[in-house]
Design a protein around this motif. Structure first.
Motif, PDB file in Angstrom:
ATOM      1  N   THR A   1      -2.766   1.602 -12.524  1.00  0.00           N
ATOM      2  CA  THR A   1      -3.577   0.968 -11.483  1.00  0.00           C
ATOM      3  C   THR A   1      -4.605   0.026 -12.097  1.00  0.00           C
TER       4      THR A   1
ATOM      5  N   LYS B   1       0.841  -1.192   0.000  1.00  0.00           N
ATOM      6  CA  LYS B   1       0.000   0.000   0.000  1.00  0.00           C
ATOM      7  C   LYS B   1       0.882   1.249   0.000  1.00  0.00           C
TER       8      LYS B   1
ATOM      9  N   PHE C   1      -5.339  -1.159  -6.941  1.00  0.00           N
ATOM     10  CA  PHE C   1      -3.945  -1.355  -6.559  1.00  0.00           C
ATOM     11  C   PHE C   1      -3.060  -0.897  -7.714  1.00  0.00           C
TER      12      PHE C   1
END
Length: 85
Positions: free
Chosen positions: A56, A21, A70
Protein backbone atom coordinates in the motif's frame (compact mmCIF):
# COMPACT_ATOMS: atom_id res chain seq x y z
CA UNK A 1 4.28 1.55 -12.50
CA UNK A 2 5.92 0.22 -9.34
CA UNK A 3 5.50 1.47 -5.78
CA UNK A 4 8.87 3.25 -5.67
CA UNK A 5 8.09 5.27 -8.80
CA UNK A 6 4.66 6.23 -7.44
CA UNK A 7 6.15 7.38 -4.13
CA UNK A 8 8.84 9.36 -5.96
CA UNK A 9 6.20 11.14 -8.08
CA UNK A 10 4.04 11.79 -5.00
CA UNK A 11 7.00 13.55 -3.36
CA UNK A 12 7.27 15.82 -6.43
CA UNK A 13 3.67 17.06 -6.57
CA UNK A 14 -0.04 16.35 -6.62
CA UNK A 15 -0.81 13.12 -8.46
CA UNK A 16 -4.08 11.68 -9.72
CA UNK A 17 -4.63 8.03 -8.82
CA UNK A 18 -7.53 5.97 -10.13
CA UNK A 19 -7.88 2.71 -8.25
CA UNK A 20 -10.33 -0.02 -7.31
CA UNK A 21 -11.48 0.10 -3.70
CA UNK A 22 -11.90 -3.05 -1.61
CA UNK A 23 -15.66 -2.94 -2.24
CA UNK A 24 -15.07 -3.09 -6.00
CA UNK A 25 -15.96 0.53 -6.76
CA UNK A 26 -13.56 2.84 -8.58
CA UNK A 27 -12.16 6.00 -7.01
CA UNK A 28 -10.18 8.93 -8.37
CA UNK A 29 -8.01 10.65 -5.79
CA UNK A 30 -5.76 13.71 -5.98
CA UNK A 31 -2.96 13.14 -3.50
CA UNK A 32 0.60 13.99 -2.56
CA UNK A 33 3.56 13.42 -0.25
CA UNK A 34 5.12 16.79 -1.07
CA UNK A 35 6.15 18.47 2.23
CA UNK A 36 4.68 21.85 1.20
CA UNK A 37 1.23 20.29 0.75
CA UNK A 38 1.09 18.29 4.01
CA UNK A 39 -0.63 19.55 7.16
CA UNK A 40 1.75 21.69 9.22
CA UNK A 41 1.61 19.57 12.34
CA UNK A 42 2.11 16.32 10.46
CA UNK A 43 5.44 16.18 8.76
CA UNK A 44 5.99 13.08 6.68
CA UNK A 45 8.14 11.41 9.35
CA UNK A 46 5.36 11.77 11.93
CA UNK A 47 2.60 10.28 9.79
CA UNK A 48 3.00 6.55 10.35
CA UNK A 49 4.81 5.14 13.37
CA UNK A 50 3.89 1.61 12.25
CA UNK A 51 6.02 -0.34 9.77
CA UNK A 52 5.39 0.47 6.11
CA UNK A 53 3.27 -2.03 4.17
CA UNK A 54 4.93 -2.72 0.79
CA UNK A 55 1.52 -3.41 -0.80
CA UNK A 56 0.00 0.00 0.00
CA UNK A 57 0.88 3.67 -0.32
CA UNK A 58 -0.25 6.14 2.34
CA UNK A 59 -0.91 9.60 0.91
CA UNK A 60 -2.47 12.94 1.75
CA UNK A 61 -5.75 13.42 -0.16
CA UNK A 62 -5.67 17.08 -1.25
CA UNK A 63 -9.43 17.24 -1.83
CA UNK A 64 -10.53 15.75 1.51
CA UNK A 65 -7.52 17.15 3.39
CA UNK A 66 -7.09 13.76 5.09
CA UNK A 67 -4.67 10.84 5.01
CA UNK A 68 -5.74 7.90 2.84
CA UNK A 69 -4.10 4.85 1.31
CA UNK A 70 -4.41 2.68 -1.77
CA UNK A 71 -3.17 -0.76 -2.73
CA UNK A 72 -0.49 -0.69 -5.42
CA UNK A 73 -2.03 -3.65 -7.26
CA UNK A 74 -5.42 -1.89 -7.46
CA UNK A 75 -4.15 1.16 -9.40
CA UNK A 76 -5.68 1.52 -12.88
CA UNK A 77 -4.18 4.94 -13.69
CA UNK A 78 -1.50 7.09 -12.11
CA UNK A 79 -0.64 10.54 -13.42
CA UNK A 80 1.24 13.61 -12.23
CA UNK A 81 -0.45 16.66 -13.74
CA UNK A 82 0.74 19.15 -11.11
CA UNK A 83 4.46 18.80 -10.47
CA UNK A 84 5.73 21.15 -7.76
CA UNK A 85 9.47 20.54 -8.16
Amino acid sequence: MNRETMVDQLHRGVCTVVFEKKDGSMREMHCTLHPDRLPERQQLTEVSPTPENPDTVRVFDTDLQEWRSFRVDSVNKFSTPQLLI
